[in-house]
Scaffold this motif. Sequence first.
Motif, short mmCIF file in Angstrom:
data_model
loop_
_atom_site.label_atom_id
_atom_site.label_comp_id
_atom_site.label_asym_id
_atom_site.label_seq_id
_atom_site.Cartn_x
_atom_site.Cartn_y
_atom_site.Cartn_z
N VAL A 1 41.08 32.76 39.69
CA VAL A 1 41.69 33.20 40.94
C VAL A 1 40.79 32.76 42.08
O VAL A 1 39.56 32.93 42.00
N THR A 2 41.37 32.18 43.12
CA THR A 2 40.60 31.92 44.33
C THR A 2 41.06 32.91 45.39
O THR A 2 42.25 33.22 45.51
N LEU A 3 40.10 33.43 46.13
CA LEU A 3 40.34 34.38 47.22
C LEU A 3 39.56 33.85 48.42
O LEU A 3 38.33 34.00 48.47
N GLY A 4 40.25 33.15 49.33
CA GLY A 4 39.53 32.45 50.39
C GLY A 4 38.59 31.45 49.73
O GLY A 4 39.00 30.71 48.82
N PRO A 5 37.30 31.46 50.09
CA PRO A 5 36.35 30.51 49.50
C PRO A 5 35.77 30.96 48.16
O PRO A 5 35.03 30.22 47.52
N ASP A 6 36.11 32.16 47.70
CA ASP A 6 35.51 32.72 46.50
C ASP A 6 36.35 32.47 45.25
O ASP A 6 37.58 32.47 45.31
N ALA A 7 35.67 32.32 44.12
CA ALA A 7 36.32 32.16 42.82
C ALA A 7 36.07 33.42 42.01
O ALA A 7 34.96 33.93 41.97
N VAL A 8 37.13 33.90 41.34
CA VAL A 8 37.04 35.10 40.51
C VAL A 8 37.54 34.76 39.11
O VAL A 8 38.58 34.10 38.96
N ASP A 9 36.80 35.21 38.10
CA ASP A 9 37.20 35.07 36.71
C ASP A 9 37.99 36.33 36.37
O ASP A 9 37.41 37.40 36.17
N ALA A 10 39.32 36.23 36.32
CA ALA A 10 40.16 37.40 36.07
C ALA A 10 40.53 37.47 34.59
O ALA A 10 40.75 36.45 33.95
N ARG A 11 40.58 38.70 34.07
CA ARG A 11 40.97 38.94 32.68
C ARG A 11 41.62 40.30 32.61
O ARG A 11 41.69 40.99 33.63
N ALA A 12 42.11 40.70 31.46
CA ALA A 12 42.77 42.00 31.33
C ALA A 12 41.88 43.09 31.93
O ALA A 12 40.70 43.17 31.61
N GLY A 13 42.46 43.86 32.84
CA GLY A 13 41.72 44.93 33.50
C GLY A 13 41.24 44.57 34.90
O GLY A 13 40.84 45.46 35.66
N THR A 14 41.25 43.30 35.27
CA THR A 14 40.82 42.91 36.63
C THR A 14 41.85 43.39 37.63
O THR A 14 43.06 43.25 37.43
N TRP A 15 41.36 43.97 38.74
CA TRP A 15 42.22 44.47 39.82
C TRP A 15 41.65 43.94 41.12
O TRP A 15 40.45 44.02 41.37
N ILE A 16 42.51 43.35 41.94
CA ILE A 16 42.10 42.71 43.20
C ILE A 16 43.02 43.18 44.32
O ILE A 16 44.24 43.13 44.17
N HIS A 17 42.45 43.62 45.44
CA HIS A 17 43.24 43.93 46.64
C HIS A 17 43.02 42.81 47.64
O HIS A 17 41.89 42.35 47.84
N MET A 18 44.11 42.36 48.27
CA MET A 18 44.03 41.27 49.24
C MET A 18 44.66 41.70 50.56
O MET A 18 45.76 42.26 50.56
N PRO A 19 43.99 41.42 51.68
CA PRO A 19 44.60 41.69 52.97
C PRO A 19 45.65 40.63 53.29
O PRO A 19 45.66 39.55 52.67
N PRO A 20 46.53 40.89 54.25
CA PRO A 20 47.51 39.87 54.64
C PRO A 20 46.80 38.61 55.12
O PRO A 20 45.74 38.68 55.74
N GLY A 21 47.41 37.47 54.83
CA GLY A 21 46.89 36.20 55.35
C GLY A 21 45.75 35.57 54.56
O GLY A 21 45.30 34.49 54.92
N LEU A 22 45.26 36.21 53.49
CA LEU A 22 44.16 35.65 52.73
C LEU A 22 44.67 34.51 51.84
O LEU A 22 45.56 34.72 51.00
N PRO A 23 44.15 33.29 52.00
CA PRO A 23 44.56 32.21 51.10
C PRO A 23 44.10 32.54 49.67
O PRO A 23 42.95 32.96 49.46
N HIS A 24 45.00 32.35 48.70
CA HIS A 24 44.66 32.65 47.31
C HIS A 24 45.48 31.79 46.37
O HIS A 24 46.54 31.28 46.75
#
Length: 118
Positions: free
Chosen positions: A71-94
Amino acid sequence: MDYTCIPDLEAHVDRVVAQARRPTEHVQGRALYTDDHVKVLAFPFEAGQALDEHTAPHPAALHFLRGEADVTLGPDAVDARAGTWIHMPPGLPHSIRARTDTVMLLLVFLSRDPDSDG
């Protein structure tokens, strides 16, 4: 008082995805619940499938039920797997790219009552 209870979320998601499954190369969300304030969609990804970078006009949360994804969240990369939870504000490129077969819930928060305490 009206409420919605899904006693076995994973089984419910499996049924909804199976009922709506049709061959496609594009990832498509399947509606699980909608009201005036929130929309909940299940996104089944096959390994290698992706949602290219985009933005959304509403705050949202991603909840990964199964699988592994990049998952990319703006400039950041996240390794998502079962149980990962992410909140995103409006307008965040992902973006999301599944490394394995993956099931993700998307919760889109459509509005909030300004008079509420929460």
